[in-house]
Design a protein around this motif. Structure first.
Motif, short mmCIF file in Angstrom:
data_model
loop_
_atom_site.label_atom_id
_atom_site.label_comp_id
_atom_site.label_asym_id
_atom_site.label_seq_id
_atom_site.Cartn_x
_atom_site.Cartn_y
_atom_site.Cartn_z
N GLY A 64 11.79 75.01 -13.96
CA GLY A 64 12.89 74.19 -14.44
C GLY A 64 13.15 72.94 -13.63
O GLY A 64 14.19 72.29 -13.82
N LEU A 65 12.22 72.56 -12.75
CA LEU A 65 12.42 71.36 -11.94
C LEU A 65 12.27 70.10 -12.78
O LEU A 65 13.00 69.13 -12.60
CB LEU A 65 11.43 71.34 -10.78
N GLN B 235 20.43 71.40 -7.69
CA GLN B 235 21.07 71.25 -9.00
C GLN B 235 20.09 71.49 -10.13
O GLN B 235 20.49 71.87 -11.23
CB GLN B 235 21.69 69.85 -9.11
N ARG B 236 18.83 71.29 -9.86
CA ARG B 236 17.82 71.51 -10.91
C ARG B 236 17.29 72.94 -10.93
O ARG B 236 17.02 73.49 -11.99
CB ARG B 236 16.67 70.52 -10.75
N ILE B 237 17.10 73.55 -9.76
CA ILE B 237 16.42 74.86 -9.73
C ILE B 237 17.19 75.94 -8.98
O ILE B 237 16.69 77.04 -8.82
CB ILE B 237 14.99 74.74 -9.15
N GLY B 238 18.40 75.64 -8.51
CA GLY B 238 19.17 76.64 -7.77
C GLY B 238 18.90 76.56 -6.28
O GLY B 238 17.85 76.08 -5.83
N CYS C 290 16.33 61.09 -12.42
CA CYS C 290 16.30 60.68 -13.82
C CYS C 290 16.83 61.83 -14.68
O CYS C 290 16.95 62.96 -14.23
CB CYS C 290 14.88 60.31 -14.23
N ASP C 291 17.11 61.54 -15.93
CA ASP C 291 17.72 62.55 -16.80
C ASP C 291 16.70 63.51 -17.39
O ASP C 291 16.94 64.72 -17.46
CB ASP C 291 18.51 61.86 -17.92
N ILE C 292 15.57 62.98 -17.84
CA ILE C 292 14.52 63.78 -18.46
C ILE C 292 13.19 63.35 -17.85
O ILE C 292 12.95 62.15 -17.69
CB ILE C 292 14.46 63.58 -19.99
N SER D 86 2.56 71.74 -8.57
CA SER D 86 1.92 71.14 -9.72
C SER D 86 2.97 70.87 -10.78
O SER D 86 4.03 71.53 -10.82
CB SER D 86 0.84 72.06 -10.28
N ALA D 87 2.69 69.91 -11.66
CA ALA D 87 3.64 69.61 -12.74
C ALA D 87 3.86 70.84 -13.61
O ALA D 87 4.98 71.10 -14.06
CB ALA D 87 3.13 68.43 -13.56
N ALA D 88 2.79 71.60 -13.84
CA ALA D 88 2.93 72.81 -14.66
C ALA D 88 3.88 73.80 -14.02
O ALA D 88 4.73 74.40 -14.69
CB ALA D 88 1.56 73.44 -14.90
N ARG D 89 3.75 74.02 -12.71
CA ARG D 89 4.65 74.93 -12.00
C ARG D 89 6.07 74.38 -11.99
O ARG D 89 7.04 75.15 -12.14
CB ARG D 89 4.15 75.15 -10.57
#
Length: 266
Positions: A183-184, A157-160, A125-127, A175-178
């Motif tokens: 930048g994931l 592509q999202r985090i290297g 997804c985009d966001i 976790s979502a916070a991590r």
């Protein structure tokens, strides 16, 4: 549900003005992917892509999870009958292609865990807006499988590449916070603030110039589509090989028995 929307067994579609909401709807199984969902999701995404009644697609899950990956009983059946997996591998490729082909923006409301193919769906997804307490990860290797159904395409592509390899080769859940920290994903919010944030962002997109937004997305997806074109055929082939291994059967057995798997490389 609007009368002009198709009906599915495992997916709900709803119109909210120019917003099309797609909900993975197997809440009793944490929206784990079984044969029906494998088959219906590419069709539903293709519909969303060509739907003239919407300018933004919101993708979420019913109940406590976004999608908890593969359905255990279904994976066990495929491990015993690996020729059946080949069809689903092709469907996974269609899911990835359909998500990358949708020109309108796709917002993910990650209301709970997104695991395996569920993580790939969210990340394509985009966001991504996630609820606190949600986890995301691609633990294919933890059950002796290759992360061939989109993980090898989107994580780097999202985090290297360095971080992507760390998480794909270990299958670790974040976790979502991590996930926000590295930048994931884009946002992590308390559960009671999730809908407000998602609604506000979708409203911002809907108030924008639809063609400018779509064409900008097309440009930013060009490199993703090039990578997917280079990787997905090999990814599906390697995953189809791994589903035939003793390690995969051991991984499924260990998952069912809630123990650590003993892999042998066979």
């Amino acid at each position: 549900m609007s009368h002009d929307l198709p009906d599915y067994r495992t997916i709900l579609l709803e119109r909210r003005g120019r917003l099309l909401v797609m909900t993975l709807n197997r809440p009793e199984a944490l929206n784990a992917v079984n044969l029906d969902l494998h088959d219906e999701l590419p069709e539903a995404l293709a519909f969303a892509g060509r739907d003239n009644g919407s300018d933004v697609l919101l993708l979420t899950g019913a109940g406590r999870a976004f999608s908890a990956g593969g359905d255990i009983a279904h994976m066990e059946h495929n491990a015993a009958n690996p020729h059946l997996f080949d069809h689903e591998a092709r469907q996974a490729k269609r899911i990835v292609s359909a998500l990358l082909d949708i020109e309108k923006p796709v917002v993910c409301r990650m209301n709970g865990h997104a695991v395996g193919l569920g993580a790939s769906i969210a990340l394509l997804c985009d966001i991504i807006f996630a609820a606190e307490g949600a986890k995301i990860g691609d633990p294919h290797v933890g059950i002796g499988l290759v992360a061939g159904d989109g993980g090898a395409v989107i994580w780097a592509q999202r985090i290297g590449l360095a971080k992507a390899k760390e998480y794909l080769l270990t299958g670790e859940l974040l976790s979502a916070a991590r996930a926000v920290e590295i930048g994931l994903i884009n946002h992590c919010l308390p559960a009671d603030e999730l809908d407000g944030a998602v609604d506000a962002f979708c409203a911002k997109l809907l108030a924008g110039a639809p063609n400018a937004i779509r064409w900008t997305k097309i440009l930013t997806n060009m490199e993703l589509k090039r990578i997917a074109g280079a990787v997905m055929e090999a990814g599906i082939a390697y995953e189809s090989l791994s589903v035939r291994t003793a390690d995969h059967r051991e991984g499924i057995a260990a998952l069912k028995e809630k123990r650590t798997p003993k892999f042998t490389g066979r």
